[in-house]
Design an enzyme around this catalytic site. Structure first.
Site, PDB file in Angstrom:
ATOM      1  N   GLU A 199       0.810  -1.221   0.000  1.00  0.00           N
ATOM      2  CA  GLU A 199       0.000   0.000   0.000  1.00  0.00           C
ATOM      3  C   GLU A 199       0.844   1.273   0.000  1.00  0.00           C
ATOM      4  OE1 GLU A 199      -2.943  -0.309   3.126  1.00  0.00           O
ATOM      5  OE2 GLU A 199      -4.150  -1.677   1.933  1.00  0.00           O
ATOM      6  N   GLU A 351      -6.357  -8.290  -0.416  1.00  0.00           N
ATOM      7  CA  GLU A 351      -6.778  -8.315   0.992  1.00  0.00           C
ATOM      8  C   GLU A 351      -8.268  -8.052   1.065  1.00  0.00           C
ATOM      9  OE1 GLU A 351      -4.757  -5.544   3.544  1.00  0.00           O
ATOM     10  OE2 GLU A 351      -2.813  -5.919   2.627  1.00  0.00           O
TER      11      GLU A 351
HETATM   12  C1  GLA Z   1      -4.196  -2.718   5.029  1.00  0.00           C
HETATM   13  C2  GLA Z   1      -2.790  -3.261   5.119  1.00  0.00           C
HETATM   14  C3  GLA Z   1      -2.686  -4.518   5.935  1.00  0.00           C
HETATM   15  C4  GLA Z   1      -3.538  -4.428   7.175  1.00  0.00           C
HETATM   16  C5  GLA Z   1      -4.961  -4.141   6.767  1.00  0.00           C
HETATM   17  C6  GLA Z   1      -5.923  -4.115   7.934  1.00  0.00           C
HETATM   18  O1  GLA Z   1      -4.897  -3.189   3.979  1.00  0.00           O
HETATM   19  O2  GLA Z   1      -2.245  -3.509   3.864  1.00  0.00           O
HETATM   20  O3  GLA Z   1      -1.330  -4.712   6.285  1.00  0.00           O
HETATM   21  O4  GLA Z   1      -3.055  -3.429   8.004  1.00  0.00           O
HETATM   22  O5  GLA Z   1      -4.996  -2.879   6.168  1.00  0.00           O
HETATM   23  O6  GLA Z   1      -7.240  -3.870   7.524  1.00  0.00           O
END
Ligand code: GLA
Ligand code: GLA
Length: 730
Positions: A199, A351
C-alpha cells in the site's frame, strides 16, 4: 426523441451480438494506459495467474516471521491451511527486521523453511519485498531514509509506510534485499508472484525529494518563464525567480499543488520500478503486483499499470446496515476499476477481511452468507483471487483485534474459519471462471487528475453537505455508475486517457480538467457514433489548472454538447430547485427531481432540451440537453440530482435506446445485481441479493444452473438475504 440509429455504433454491435462478441477473438482494443489507438487482438480468455494452476487463488497475508519463537504455531498453521481450502499466501510483507536483523546480516533460513513447506503441500506464495516497513537499525544509521514532514522535521522511526521514496540509501538497501530474495527463490516451486511493498502512500519533503521535484519540473516546463506562465504565478506576486524557490508546502498556486501530486505519483512509480528491477533480472516470468487502496486520492493508480503485471487491491467495504447494498455498488465500482486498468485482465483481490475490520468505527462481523457474497462479487467483476488480511491474528500490536481466518482460540471450530473453508470448497466449482472476463459497452470516466484539479480550485462552491474537498467527484462518478449496477449492465471504469473506441456509451461526470487530446478523442468517439454524457463542471481547466476560455464547456466540448454554460450557481442544501423533464421525453423520469449543490445556466446552441429548471429566475432554462454530432449524441446534465430517481430513469432510457446489453434481460429489484464473465466458450452469471430481506427475481423462461450443485433456477425465484449464485445457462 426517436429511437433512431443515431448513437449506435455499427462496428461494435451491428454484426455481432453482445454475447457472441465476448467469444469473438480478434476484436480490436487499445492497451490500457496508452492513449490513442495501439491495437492488439483481445484475448478471449486470459491465462491463470500461476501457470499450470487453473484455480481461483484463495489465501491470506501470513506472518510466520512473528511466530518463529513458537514453531508449533507454524505447524498448526500448515495443518489448518489444509482444512481451509486456502492455496496462496502473501509472505514476508513487513519482515525486513527478521530478514536482515543487522545491516548486511541476512537470515533467510526461516523463509526457506516456509517456502519449502508451502511447496511441499502444493501451495504458493506472493513473496513480498519488505520495503513497507524499514528496520530500526536503518532509521538509526541512515536518518535520510526517514521522511521529512510538512513542518520540515525529520520523522522518528515511526510505524510503517513511511520511508523516503527518493533516498539513495533506501533505494540501495531495497535493491540489495530484493536481489537477495530474487536470487534465493528464483525457480522455487512456491514462488507465484512478487508482492511489491505494501500500500504505497504518502510523500516526503526532504532535500532529496524537493530536488527531484525541481528537476522533474525543469524537464516538464523547460524554463521558469514557461512554468510561471503555466502556473499563473504573477497572481499574488508568486512569480518564481529560481527553481530553488519552489516548495510544495508553501503554495497558494493551484498548478504547483497539482504538479506536486503528479510528482508524488511519478516518484512512487519510479521507486516501484526500482524495486522491480532486481526481481525481473532474476525471475523475469514471475508476475509483480502492488496492493492498492480503492481510489486512494494520493496516487494516480493508472500510472502504475505499465509496470504491474496484474493489478491488485485491498477491499474493506462496510457492508453493514439496511442500506449496505449501496456500499456494494461502490465496492463493485472499484472492482471494475481494477479490471479495467489492465484492459480486462483478471485482477487480484489481495486483501479483504474474513470477519471484522478493527480500524473501522463500527467493525461489524459478517452475517451468515455475507462472506461468500463479498467474495463472489469480486470474482464476478473479474477477480481471479479472494485473499484476506489476515491468516492468523497477531498476539500483540495494532491488529490483534482484526478479523483473521485463524482466531486466538479454537482455530477451525470458529464460524469464520468454517465460512472460509466453505468458500474454499465452493471455489473448486469455479475453475472454468479463471481467466474469463467482462467486455462492457459502457465506461464511466473517473480520473485522478480531474479530482485533484477540483480539489485545488476554490469554488464554485467549497463543500457540500456530504463534505469532501473534491466536490464529491468520486461520489458523483459512483452516482452515475449506480444505475447501471441496478440494471445489471457491465461497466468499465476508465480514465480520460483511456481508449474510448471500445465503448458505445461514455459517461464522464464533472470532467473539470481536460488533458491534452481528450476533447479531440471524445469528438472522434462521438463522430463515429458513440454516445457521451457530460455534466455540470466540465471542460473548465486545462492540464495546468488554467481556465479554458471561450465559453464552457471549453476546449472543444461546447460544440460537441451544442450548449453554452454561462454561469454556475451554488445551491443551499434545502434548495427548492427542481428539474422537470420536457413533455414527451423518451426517458422514464416523470415528476420533479430535486437537485443539490450545482446548477448551471445553460443556453442551447443546437442541442434539444430534454428537461428544464422549475424555479428561480432561470426557471424554464435547460437542465438536460442532447445534441446530435456526427453519427453520435452528447447529453449534457446541468445540475446535480439530489436523489437516485433522476439518474435511474435517465440511465434506463439510455440503456434501452442504445440497446445496451444487460447481463440477462431480467428486471432486478433494489439491492439485487448481476454480473457476467465469459470466455473459453462459457458464460457465467453472478446473481446477488444484497438486501437483508428476501427478494424475488423473475427469470422468465430462462433456466440457470447453479455451478456448485446443479440446481436450476427459473421463473419467479426468491433470493434469500445475502444469497449469491454462480450460474450458467441450463
Ligand atoms: C491494510 C494493510 C494490511 C492491514 C490491513 C488491515 O490493507 O495492507 O497490512 O493493516 O490494512 O485492515
Ligand atoms: C479580499 C481581498 C481581495 C480578494 C477578495 C475575494 O477582499 O482583498 O484581494 O481576494 O477578498 O473575495
Amino acid at each position: 426523441m426517436s429511437d433512431s440509429t443515431v448513437g449506435r455504433r455499427p462496428f461494435l454491435k451491428g454484426a455481432l451480438g453482445s454475447v457472441a462478441l465476448l467469444a469473438v477473438p480478434g476484436r480490436l482494443f487499445a492497451i490500457a494506459g496508452q492513449p490513442g489507438s495501439a491495437s492488439a487482438p483481445l484475448p478471449d480468455r486470459y491465462p491463470p495467474i500461476i501457470p499450470g494452476f487453473p484455480h481461483i487463488l484463495h489465501g491470506a497475508d501470513w506472518n510466520p516471521d512473528q511466530w518463529l519463537h513458537e514453531p508449533s504455531v507454524i505447524d498448526e498453521d500448515l495443518r489448518l491451511m489444509e482444512k481451509s481450502g486456502c492455496n496462496t499466501f502473501s509472505v514476508g510483507i513487513f519482515a525486513w527486521s527478521t530478514l536482515e536483523p543487522a545491516e548486511g546480516r541476512f537470515e533467510l533460513a526461516w523463509l526457506d523453511d516456509i517456502m519449502n513447506r508451502l511447496a511441499a503441500k502444493a501451495r504458493y506464495a506472493f513473496l513480498a519485498t519488505p520495503s513497507g516497513a524499514k528496520p530500526r537499525w536503518m532509521s538509526e544509521t541512515y536518518p535520510e531514509v526517514r521522511r521529512v514532514n510538512r513542518a520540515g522535521q525529520r520523522e522518528l522511526h515511526g510505524s510503517r509506510h513511511n520511508h523516503c521514496f527518493t533516498s539513495p540509501v533506501y533505494r540501495e538497501k531495497v535493491r540489495i534485499i530484493n536481489a537477495k530474495l530474487a536470487d534465493r527463490y528464483k525457480g522455487h516451486k512456491a514462488l507465484a508472484g512478487w508482492h511489491i511493498s505494501n500500500e504505497y502512500s504518502g510523500s516526503c519533503y526532504c532535500d532529496h525529494c524537493l530536488g527531484a521535484f525541481r528537476a522533474w519540473l525543469q524537464a516538464r516546463y523547460g524554463s521558469l518563464e514557461a512554468l510561471n506562465k503555466a502556473w499563473w504565478a504573477s497572481f499574488w506576486s508568486q512569480t518564481f525567480q529560481s527553481w530553488d524557490q519552489i516548495d510544495p508546502r508553501d503554495s497558494p498556486v493551484d498548478g504547483l499543488n497539482l504538479d506536486w501530486d503528479r510528482f508524488v505519483t511519478h516518484q512512487t512509480v519510479d521507486f516501484m520500478r526500482h524495486e522491480i528491477a532486481p526481481l525481473k533480472a532474476a525471475t523475469p516470468a514471475i508476475p509483480v503486483t502492488t496492493n492498492m487502496m480503492s481510489a486512494f486520492v494520493g496516487l494516480d493508480y493508472w500510472r502504475f499499470t505499465d509496470i504491474s503485471d496484474r493489478m491488485s487491491w485491498d477491499a474493506y467495504p462496510t457492508l453493514h446496515g439496511e442500506d449496505s447494498w449501496r456500499s456494494a455498488v461502490n465496492l463493485s465500482f472499484y472492482h471494475d476499476l481494477y479490471r479495467t486498468m489492465k484492459g480486462g485482465l483478471p485482477f487480484i483481490l489481495m486483501e479483504s477481511t474474513p470477519s471484522n475490520t478493527n480500524w473501522q468505527q463500527t467493525p461489524q462481523i459478517k452475517k451468515p452468507g455475507q462472506h461468500r457474497q463479498e467474495m463472489l462479487l469480486a470474482i464476478g467483476h473479474g477477480a481471479d483471487t479472494t485473499m484476506y488480511f489476515q491468516w492468523r491474528k497477531s498476539l500483540g500490536a495494532a491488529e490483534k483485534m482484526h478479523g483473521a481466518v485463524v482466531d486466538h482460540g479454537e482455530a477451525e471450530r470458529t464460524r469464520v474459519f468454517k465460512d472460509i473453508a466453505d468458500h474454499g470448497a465452493f471455489l473448486r466449482h469455479l475453475d472454468a471462471v479463471v481467466g474469463t472476463t467482462v467486455r462492457p459497452e459502457v465506461a464511466v470516466v473517473q480520473d485522478w487528475e480531474v479530482r485533484w484539479s477540483l480539489m485545488y480550485t476554490q469554488g464554485p462552491r467549497q463543500q457540500s453537505a456530504r463534505g469532501p474537498f473534491d466536490k464529491e467527484y468520486l461520489q458523483t462518478c459512483q452516482d452515475h455508475y449506480r444505475p447501471f449496477w441496478k440494471l445489471g449492465v457491465p461497466v468499465d471504469v476508465i480514465e480520460s486517457l483511456s481508449p474510448f473506441d471500445p465503448y458505445e456509451l461514455i459517461v464522464a461526470p464533472m470532467l473539470f480538467m481536460l488533458k491534452p487530446g481528450v476533447a479531440d478523442r471524445l469528438e472522434a468517439f462521438v463522430k463515429a457514433g458513440g454516445t457521451l454524457v457530460l455534466t455540470y463542471l466540465s471542460g473548465i481547466v486545462d492540464e495546468t489548472a488554467l481556465v479554458l476560455r471561450g465559453g464552457w464547456p471549453g476546449g472543444g466540448l461546447r460544440k460537441l454538447a451544442g450548449i453554452w454554460s454561462e454561469e454556475i450557481d451554488a445551491l443551499y442544501p434545502d434548495s427548492p430547485q427542481r428539474i422537470v423533464p420536457a413533455a414527451g421525453s423518451a426517458f422514464s423520469m416523470p415528476g420533479e427531481h430535486p437537485v443539490r449543490d450545482y446548477c448551471e445556466r445553460v443556453h442551447p446552441e443546437g442541442a434539444t432540451v430534454l428537461a428544464t429548471y422549475k424555479n428561480d429566475f432561470y426557471a424554464g432554462m435547460p437542465a438536460l440537453t442532447v445534441n446530435t454530432y456526427g453519427a453520435g449524441r452528447v447529453y449534457y446534465l446541468a445540475a446535480r440530482p439530489a436523489q437516485d430517481g433522476f439518474l435511474d430513469g435517465f440511465t434506463r432510457g439510455l440503456v434501452s435506446q442504445l440497446r445496451l446489453a444487460r447481463c440477462l434481460d431480467v428486471e432486478l429489484p433494489e439491492g439485487v445485481t448481476m454480473q457476467k464473465r465469459a470466455g473459453g466458450g462459457r458464460t457465467f452469471y453472478f446473481l446477488h441479493n444484497f438486501r437483508r430481506q428476501d427478494q424475488v427475481v423473475d427469470l422468465g423462461w430462462t433456466r440457470l444452473k447453479d455451478v456448485s450443485d446443479g440446481r436450476v433456477l427459473t421463473g419467479r425465484t426468491t433470493l434469500a438475504p445475502f444469497a449469491s449464485f454462480v450460474l450458467e445457462k441450463a
